[in-house]
Design an enzyme around this catalytic site. Structure first.
Site, short mmCIF file in Angstrom:
data_model
loop_
_atom_site.label_atom_id
_atom_site.label_comp_id
_atom_site.label_asym_id
_atom_site.label_seq_id
_atom_site.Cartn_x
_atom_site.Cartn_y
_atom_site.Cartn_z
N HIS A 15 0.81 -1.21 0.00
CA HIS A 15 0.00 0.00 0.00
C HIS A 15 0.84 1.25 0.00
CE1 HIS A 15 -3.22 -2.88 0.76
NE2 HIS A 15 -3.87 -2.04 -0.02
N GLU A 35 -10.47 -11.59 -4.51
CA GLU A 35 -9.04 -11.46 -4.24
C GLU A 35 -8.50 -12.61 -3.41
OE1 GLU A 35 -8.30 -7.81 -2.10
OE2 GLU A 35 -10.14 -7.98 -0.95
N ASP A 48 -4.02 -8.88 -4.01
CA ASP A 48 -4.13 -9.95 -3.01
C ASP A 48 -4.27 -11.31 -3.66
OD1 ASP A 48 -3.81 -8.82 -0.44
OD2 ASP A 48 -5.72 -7.78 -0.70
N CYS A 101 -9.50 -4.13 -10.26
CA CYS A 101 -8.98 -2.92 -9.64
C CYS A 101 -7.58 -3.17 -9.05
CB CYS A 101 -9.94 -2.41 -8.56
SG CYS A 101 -10.25 -3.62 -7.27
#
Ligand code: PEP
Ligand code: MG
Length: 575
Positions: free
Chosen positions: A190, A432, A456, A503
């Site tokens: 992130h 995910e 993920d 995404c």
């Protein structure tokens, strides 16, 4: 010195290094406001108190273990800490100069050192190391109570650190932080994602950069190649300045396609939306003419604060994005805490495997008090635009149904109270986790849509921690297992007639775009920074060609062959 790491956010920047949370004695100049002066003085006094306690316990321990003779050396430290002249000077300077306690302290200590080194007496000369030592302790405690924070930098810097947490990145202002470099991390951590959101060049996984460089070293960050040059020669600087200019020209070229339709070369329309972390990023999304927000990572709203955001605060943020994006949709992902995103004030125990732990939807279902507040805020805001709800980390259909049950309870409550909301609001699942991908046909009966979270999905399918630079070479979207899972999800959604998008970061990497188009993906959600790059690739490939290529790719058996195939077949389009 040139260091090689993992490129995570494109662009080139040249600037001064700023070691975040280092124990270095040199601290950058940070301004404080008038109203913060008393707090800053208090913070300094607390750091002194804490340092005194540390030294006294160290003295006790030493005297127990090796005798009081050795522990006496700390008396000099205590003398420094108790020096009324030092304390007086600190308070006066914080008030006068309005700079952070650590910065003033560093200046005062430097003056002490200078004065002592001028004296001939060997006793005083020896005290210099004591000053240094005790100084470091105080600084560490100052930083510990209020870690060096990135909100009040007074000059432009390149942040260097062992790691930068997502909460630290959320505090960065791109006017001051012009680039960053870290020892650890991977492309889909992130921290890396945030660098792209902030549109600042960044390199991670540099292993020991935070030890090798000093504050104020001049650094070149090459976010395209993953290179950091330390204290470059003027020739090297000139070379990178040229590259910087090329980058600017490239972006100018790219901006020419901003108003052109997003479609393949043979005219099939494709939708690109953006991923955002903070409501302010909506402006970058609008600038690129995005057709909506495909992923709003709401957990960033929960970081860097001492209490949870209230329903009203959340409602206002969601209303803001809904209105700004209207008539285009905004997919609000419910709280995805855990993994590499933590809240210090929530009592979440430290876990052995945080990515596999009590996080995301699991946490929300266990804490309906927190979950319901968020759902209520989203529903209330849905009146102002086209909001959709997306649950993260869905691992089974039961979990999805449970989440929808909570949503229904909240809807019922609002109806009872006569509070308006979009009655047809869609609720979808992030795909995910491999178990969700493998049961996409079952989930498709319950969910209104799917969004494939490859960040993920890859980590869980290949058992490769997405933030660990040591195994970054194994983090491979080209793995046949990943391609099969993606295909499965897209087909299951199409068969059931629900929409499916992606995404995860995979869909913003040019080399994967032809393949994804070929697998039938028509909705890409990417960071605003990558938006036009993705659009450019889509516009230069025909769907027919992509479909034929993806068929061939699915028959290849190794990562190497798949990689080579995509790169050579679509070289021109993806370069
Ligand atoms: C993903 O996992 O692909 C995703 C988009 O979500 P995040 O990166 O926030 O985990
Ligand atoms: Mg995810």
């Amino acid at each position: 010195m040139t260091l090689k790491g993992i490129p995570v956010s494109p662009g080139i920047v040249i600037g001064k290094a700023f070691l975040l949370n280092s124990e270095s004695f040199i601290i950058p100049k940070m301004a404080i406001k008038d109203k913060d002066i008393p707090g800053e003085i208090e913070r300094f006094k607390n750091a002194l108190r804490k340092t005194r306690q540390e030294i006294i316990s160290l003295q006790e321990k030493l005297s127990r273990e090796i005798g009081s003779k050795h522990s006496d050396i700390f008396n000099a430290h205590l003398l420094i800490l108790n020096d009324p002249v030092l304390i007086e000077k600190m308070i006066k300077n914080i008030k006068k100069k309005k700079l952070s306690a650590e910065y003033i302290f560093q200046q005062v200590m430097r003056n002490y050192k200078r004065a002592f080194s001028k004296l001939d007496d060997p006793y005083f000369k020896e005290r210099i190391s004591d000053i240094q030592d005790v100084g470091k302790r105080v600084v560490r405690n100052l930083l510990g109570r209020k870690r060096t924070n990135l909100t009040n930098l007074t000059e432009q810097v390149i942040v260097v650190s062992y790691d930068i947490s997502p909460s630290d990145t959320a505090l960065m202002s791109k006017e001051k932080v012009v680039g960053f470099a870290t020892d650890i991390g991977g492309k889909t951590s992130h921290t890396a994602i945030m660098a792209r959101s902030l549109e600042i060049p960044a390199v991670v996984g540099l292993e020991r950069i935070s030890i090798k460089i000093k504050n104020d070293d001049i650094l070149i960050i090459d976010g395209d190649k993953g290179i950091v040059v330390v204290n470059p020669s003027s020739n090297v600087i000139a070379k990178y300045r040229r590259k910087e200019k090329e980058g600017i020209r490239f972006n100018q070229e790219l901006s020419k396609i901003r108003d052109l339709p997003t479609e393949t070369k043979d005219g099939y329309p494709i939708e690109i939306t953006t991923n955002i972390e903070l409501p302010e990023e909506i402006d970058s999304a609008l600038k690129e003419k995005a057709k909506g927000v495909g992923l709003y990572r709401t957990e960033y709203f929960f970081l860097n604060r001492s209490v949870l955001p209230s329903e009203k605060e959340q409602y206002q943020a969601y209303k803001f994005v809904a209105q700004k994006m209207n008539p285009h949709p905004v997919v609000i992902r419910t709280l995805d805490l855990g993994g590499d995103k933590f809240l210090s004030h929530l009592d979440i125990p430290t876990e052995m495997n945080p990515f596999l732990g009590w996080r995301a939807i699991r946490f929300c279902l266990a804490r309906p008090d927190i979950f319901k507040v968020q759902l209520k805020a989203i529903l209330r805001a849905s009146k102002y635009g086209r909001l959709k709800i997306m649950y993260p980390m869905i691992s089974s259909v039961e979990e999805f149904k449970q989440a929808n049950k909570v949503l229904q309870e909240v809807k019922n409550e609002l109806e009872r109270k006569g509070i308006p909301f979009d009655k047809k609001i869609e609720a979808g699942a992030m795909i995910e986790i491999p178990s969700a991908a493998l049961t996409a046909d079952i989930l498709a009966k319950e969910a209104d849509f799917f969004s494939i979270g490859t960040n993920d999905l890859i980590q869980y399918s290949l058992a490769v921690d997405r933030v660990n630079e040591k195994i970054a070479y194994l983090y491979e979207p080209n793995h046949p297992a990943i391609l099969r899972l993606i295909k499965m999800v897209i087909e299951a959604a199409h068969k059931r007639g629900i929409w499916v998008g992606m995404c995860g970061e995979m869909c913003s990497e040019p080399t994967f775009i032809p393949l994804l188009l070929g697998l039938g993906l028509t909705k890409f959600s990417v960071s605003p920074l990558m938006f036009l790059r993705v659009k450019r690739v889509i516009r230069s490939i025909s769907l027919k060609e992509a479909k034929a290529a993806s068929k061939e790719i699915l028959n290849l058996d190794t990562i190497k062959k798949i990689k080579h195939f995509s790169q050579s077949r679509f070289r021109k389009a993806i370069e």
